[in-house]
Motif scaffolding. Sequence first.
Motif, mmCIF file in Angstrom:
data_model
loop_
_atom_site.group_PDB
_atom_site.id
_atom_site.type_symbol
_atom_site.label_atom_id
_atom_site.label_comp_id
_atom_site.label_asym_id
_atom_site.label_seq_id
_atom_site.Cartn_x
_atom_site.Cartn_y
_atom_site.Cartn_z
ATOM 1 N N ALA A 196 -14.896 -3.485 -2.488
ATOM 2 C CA ALA A 196 -13.423 -3.320 -3.194
ATOM 3 C C ALA A 196 -13.097 -4.788 -3.354
ATOM 4 N N ASN B 242 0.852 -1.142 0.074
ATOM 5 C CA ASN B 242 -0.086 -0.015 -0.016
ATOM 6 C C ASN B 242 0.930 1.003 0.036
ATOM 7 N N SER C 231 -6.527 -0.520 -0.229
ATOM 8 C CA SER C 231 -7.326 0.648 -0.473
ATOM 9 C C SER C 231 -7.544 1.432 0.795
#
Length: 269
Positions: free
Chosen positions: A256, A117, A171
């Motif tokens: 998601a 991430n 996310s």
Amino acid sequence: MSELIAFIGGGQMAGSLIGGLLAAGHPAARLRVAEPDAARAAALRREFKVEVCERAAELPAADALVLAVKPQVMREALAGLAPPASTTVVSIAAGVRVATLRHWVGPHAPIVRAMPNTPALLRAGVAGLFAASGTPARARELAGRILGAVGATCWVEDEAQLDAVTALSGSGPAYFFLVAEALREAGTALGLDARTAGLLAQKTLAGAGRMADASAKDVTELRADVTSKGGTTEAALAHLERGGIRELFAGALKAAAERGRQLGDTLAK
């Protein structure tokens, strides 16, 4: 001697991995990058002092080949490549499954999928990794070391779980940024100027994150520690619970994850 690690794609995430590897002591001379954008290639040479070529076909044989291009252009980027069994292929592209990658890179090289991430840019990231049964231990170790240069790592046993990793941590930074936006707007509505409200929101989230990371306590216990009976925090949390905050997050992650599965289905065709 340090392994030779080559990157296909030199964007932000590749740059963060390169920076993390260099900070961990990996020599720049043992890193290579294929990046067609001339401006980005020049920036990589300038910042990291690494060799950059234009096309993946120009890369030398490497111990690890990190696939750091967008999922939609992965097949084109890998055209003509057939890495040997001595090369560990590490993909950080969302949705591109091992079976799809195997079809594109051939039958020999071990493949590890990883989902990092964006806090990796600050070497504060977290990545989920998956390797199919039978993947050599050396390949798993090397992939873990590459991703570990920019943060924490964890392994999942089922490739489908990477969709959940993508939904939660891949996310996840955006969810925190949204919370910071919402807190800023709410603070402004209570009479604070936007700059002050924004500073309070950002620093509160950053500090809470550091506390959660540094504490041996579970986040449920940390939450209880700052929630006095009959106090302001209890009133705020009760309002959030009545509003269905847990259900909202559960639905958001489900959406998601489903989008990740759809992307994988599309790319597999």
